[in-house]
Design a protein around this motif. Structure first.
Motif, PDB file in Angstrom:
ATOM      1  N   UNK A   1       9.618   4.218 -11.740  1.00  0.00           N
ATOM      2  CA  UNK A   1       9.854   4.100 -10.300  1.00  0.00           C
ATOM      3  C   UNK A   1      10.075   5.467  -9.669  1.00  0.00           C
ATOM      4  N   UNK A   2      10.796   6.327 -10.383  1.00  0.00           N
ATOM      5  CA  UNK A   2      11.055   7.667  -9.858  1.00  0.00           C
ATOM      6  C   UNK A   2       9.776   8.467  -9.708  1.00  0.00           C
ATOM      7  N   UNK A   3       8.895   8.354 -10.690  1.00  0.00           N
ATOM      8  CA  UNK A   3       7.605   9.052 -10.611  1.00  0.00           C
ATOM      9  C   UNK A   3       6.807   8.561  -9.407  1.00  0.00           C
ATOM     10  N   UNK A   4       6.813   7.260  -9.197  1.00  0.00           N
ATOM     11  CA  UNK A   4       6.089   6.668  -8.072  1.00  0.00           C
ATOM     12  C   UNK A   4       6.680   7.132  -6.741  1.00  0.00           C
ATOM     13  N   UNK A   5       8.014   7.152  -6.679  1.00  0.00           N
ATOM     14  CA  UNK A   5       8.671   7.581  -5.440  1.00  0.00           C
ATOM     15  C   UNK A   5       8.370   9.052  -5.157  1.00  0.00           C
ATOM     16  N   UNK A   6       8.473   9.883  -6.184  1.00  0.00           N
ATOM     17  CA  UNK A   6       8.244  11.319  -5.991  1.00  0.00           C
ATOM     18  C   UNK A   6       6.817  11.588  -5.525  1.00  0.00           C
ATOM     19  N   UNK A   7       5.846  10.901  -6.113  1.00  0.00           N
ATOM     20  CA  UNK A   7       4.448  11.099  -5.722  1.00  0.00           C
ATOM     21  C   UNK A   7       4.245  10.706  -4.255  1.00  0.00           C
ATOM     22  N   UNK A   8       4.858   9.591  -3.834  1.00  0.00           N
ATOM     23  CA  UNK A   8       4.725   9.160  -2.451  1.00  0.00           C
ATOM     24  C   UNK A   8       5.403  10.108  -1.485  1.00  0.00           C
ATOM     25  N   UNK A   9       6.581  10.606  -1.874  1.00  0.00           N
ATOM     26  CA  UNK A   9       7.308  11.545  -1.021  1.00  0.00           C
ATOM     27  C   UNK A   9       6.535  12.852  -0.862  1.00  0.00           C
ATOM     28  N   UNK A  10       5.966  13.337  -1.933  1.00  0.00           N
ATOM     29  CA  UNK A  10       5.172  14.563  -1.863  1.00  0.00           C
ATOM     30  C   UNK A  10       3.905  14.351  -1.041  1.00  0.00           C
TER      31      UNK A  10
ATOM     32  N   UNK B   1      18.573   9.919   0.506  1.00  0.00           N
ATOM     33  CA  UNK B   1      19.059  10.810  -0.544  1.00  0.00           C
ATOM     34  C   UNK B   1      19.606  10.075  -1.761  1.00  0.00           C
ATOM     35  N   UNK B   2      20.013   8.820  -1.621  1.00  0.00           N
ATOM     36  CA  UNK B   2      20.571   8.107  -2.771  1.00  0.00           C
ATOM     37  C   UNK B   2      19.527   7.933  -3.872  1.00  0.00           C
ATOM     38  N   UNK B   3      18.243   7.906  -3.494  1.00  0.00           N
ATOM     39  CA  UNK B   3      17.195   7.677  -4.486  1.00  0.00           C
ATOM     40  C   UNK B   3      17.065   8.836  -5.474  1.00  0.00           C
ATOM     41  N   UNK B   4      16.819  10.081  -5.034  1.00  0.00           N
ATOM     42  CA  UNK B   4      16.753  11.170  -6.016  1.00  0.00           C
ATOM     43  C   UNK B   4      18.078  11.400  -6.731  1.00  0.00           C
ATOM     44  N   UNK B   5      19.203  11.108  -6.063  1.00  0.00           N
ATOM     45  CA  UNK B   5      20.503  11.257  -6.723  1.00  0.00           C
ATOM     46  C   UNK B   5      20.627  10.304  -7.899  1.00  0.00           C
TER      47      UNK B   5
ATOM     48  N   UNK C   1       0.816  -1.220   0.000  1.00  0.00           N
ATOM     49  CA  UNK C   1       0.000   0.000   0.000  1.00  0.00           C
ATOM     50  C   UNK C   1       0.846   1.265   0.000  1.00  0.00           C
ATOM     51  N   UNK C   2       2.154   1.129   0.175  1.00  0.00           N
ATOM     52  CA  UNK C   2       3.064   2.277   0.123  1.00  0.00           C
ATOM     53  C   UNK C   2       4.207   1.898  -0.810  1.00  0.00           C
ATOM     54  N   UNK C   3       3.892   1.816  -2.098  1.00  0.00           N
ATOM     55  CA  UNK C   3       4.856   1.306  -3.051  1.00  0.00           C
ATOM     56  C   UNK C   3       6.106   2.173  -3.140  1.00  0.00           C
ATOM     57  N   UNK C   4       5.987   3.451  -2.822  1.00  0.00           N
ATOM     58  CA  UNK C   4       7.170   4.294  -2.931  1.00  0.00           C
ATOM     59  C   UNK C   4       8.213   3.915  -1.894  1.00  0.00           C
ATOM     60  N   UNK C   5       7.758   3.369  -0.749  1.00  0.00           N
ATOM     61  CA  UNK C   5       8.712   2.908   0.252  1.00  0.00           C
ATOM     62  C   UNK C   5       9.424   1.639  -0.210  1.00  0.00           C
ATOM     63  N   UNK C   6       8.768   0.882  -1.069  1.00  0.00           N
ATOM     64  CA  UNK C   6       9.424  -0.284  -1.642  1.00  0.00           C
ATOM     65  C   UNK C   6      10.341   0.079  -2.791  1.00  0.00           C
ATOM     66  N   UNK C   7       9.941   1.084  -3.567  1.00  0.00           N
ATOM     67  CA  UNK C   7      10.709   1.433  -4.761  1.00  0.00           C
ATOM     68  C   UNK C   7      11.984   2.201  -4.437  1.00  0.00           C
ATOM     69  N   UNK C   8      12.036   2.901  -3.307  1.00  0.00           N
ATOM     70  CA  UNK C   8      13.173   3.784  -3.076  1.00  0.00           C
ATOM     71  C   UNK C   8      14.499   3.038  -2.968  1.00  0.00           C
ATOM     72  N   UNK C   9      14.493   1.798  -2.467  1.00  0.00           N
ATOM     73  CA  UNK C   9      15.735   1.051  -2.390  1.00  0.00           C
ATOM     74  C   UNK C   9      16.033   0.295  -3.672  1.00  0.00           C
ATOM     75  N   UNK C  10      15.085   0.259  -4.596  1.00  0.00           N
ATOM     76  CA  UNK C  10      15.291  -0.410  -5.873  1.00  0.00           C
ATOM     77  C   UNK C  10      15.902   0.528  -6.910  1.00  0.00           C
ATOM     78  N   UNK C  11      15.691   1.812  -6.765  1.00  0.00           N
ATOM     79  CA  UNK C  11      16.043   2.765  -7.815  1.00  0.00           C
ATOM     80  C   UNK C  11      17.547   2.821  -8.078  1.00  0.00           C
TER      81      UNK C  11
END
Length: 361
Positions: free
Chosen positions: A178-187, A198-202, A153-163
């Motif tokens: 994956x980046x779009x999904x992470x950004x939407x969840x973070x916002x 920070x490694x994810x957006x980098x 239910x919080x896919x961005x928390x799963x995707x952030x370590x995959x990116x």
């Protein structure tokens, strides 16, 4: 990790309080081996410890945890050992310990403590593995982390370590989604400051930079700054992974002097654990930048990179390629392509072929 925190002023008060609580816990623990192991593990995280001190405490904690036979206590002690190895600069050793920690945890059941411990163990194995140049193994851990059922239910928390591992493995189209999904969840979460993420957006910024999309790259560097809680012009400096990924883009664009400036080694006293974590990559990329910028002491930086590379296959290949570029040995430059392919790093394999072509240096 917390050895970087200053032990002065308010921090000194917090340290004194932590020590007092540890003493009280020991007094109440009696002969309970589980309590002894838990207290010993907690004491590894005391701010201000040197690398050897942290390693000694972590070893004792692991010994006590193993005596209990409790996989969660053993896992927590392994985490402490991993941090001790990171503090001492043994990144491949830290990655190996993190992987072993994952392997000893029981399968997910109804105990939420196991779920949390497994997520943390996978997270640690992913970022230490990337820093150790173990791209394929990190990607395997990341795929497992991404599929954890309690993150559905919080896919961005799963995707952030995959990116990050997927980006290095060349899965660039996947990174856009994956980046779009992470950004939407973070916002949606309120754009929180969370330095450890920070490694994810980098990594997303790097992919956009290598694809030539400067607008998207700038947007993700701004997100990196927001996640770190720093000004946009300081988005990558001091982040370790951010400096590495940005330097890769700069070198790709022929901006060797800018990459060298970004990777200039800080003084020992200013090294954060994140910078130490990435020191093998940074030394190797610094050597390449020095060679391509034709600075007088490029040979010195190549030698430093070769010495720092240790058991990191990516750093070894980068340092070897930098040395071959310095000697204008196109055959030896080309010879590193296989090493990058074996490491699961297609971008550097392709870059090697380009550098070995008509003289680029």
């Amino acid at each position: 990790m917390y050895a970087d925190l200053p032990v002065a002023g308010a921090a000194a008060g917090l340290l004194a309080n932590a020590r007092a609580q540890a003493a009280a816990a020991r007094a109440r623990a009696g002969d309970d081996p589980h309590a002894a192991a838990a207290i010993a593990t907690a004491e590894v995280w005391e701010p201000g410890l040197t690398g050897p001190q942290a390693a000694e405490r972590a070893g004792r904690a692991l010994h006590l945890a193993r005596r209990t036979g409790d996989p969660l206590l053993i896992s927590a002690a392994y985490d402490a050992v991993t941090v001790g190895l990171m503090t001492e600069g043994d990144i491949p050793g830290a990655a190996a310990t993190a992987t072993e920690r994952v392997s000893l945890l029981p399968a997910l059941g109804r105990d939420p403590r196991v779920a949390f411990e497994l997520k943390d163990a996978l997270h640690t194995a992913i970022f230490t593995g990337i820093a150790a140049g173990q791209i394929a193994r990190s990607l395997e851990h990341a795929e497992r982390h991404y599929s954890l059922p309690f993150l559905r239910e919080e896919r961005y928390l799963g995707s952030e370590d995959l990116i990050a591992p997927a980006a290095l493995a060349g899965q660039w189209d996947r990174i856009l989604a994956l980046g779009h999904k992470w950004r939407r969840g973070w916002e949606h979460a309120g754009r929180p400051v969370a330095v450890g993420r920070s490694i994810t957006p980098a990594a997303v910024a790097m992919v956009h930079g290598l694809r030539g999309d400067d607008a998207a790259r700038a947007g993700w560097l701004a997100i990196l700054a927001a996640v770190r809680g720093v000004a946009e012009h300081d988005a990558v400096r001091g982040s370790g992974g951010g400096e590495v990924f940005e330097a890769i883009v700069l070198l790709d664009r022929g901006e060797a002097h800018a990459a060298l400036d970004l990777l200039t080694a800080p003084t020992a006293g200013s090294l954060s654990w994140r910078t130490r974590l990435w020191h093998q990559w940074m030394a190797a990329l610094r050597a390449e930048a020095a060679v391509l910028a034709r600075i007088p002491d490029a040979a010195v930086l190549v030698a430093e990179a070769e010495a720092a590379a240790g058991r990191n296959p990516v750093a070894i290949a980068l340092a070897r390629r930098a040395g071959a570029l310095l000697r204008s040995d196109a055959d030896d430059v080309l010879g590193t392509a296989a090493a990058f392919a074996q490491a699961g790093y297609p971008y550097q394999q392709a870059r090697t072929l380009a550098l070995a072509g008509p003289k680029k240096w």
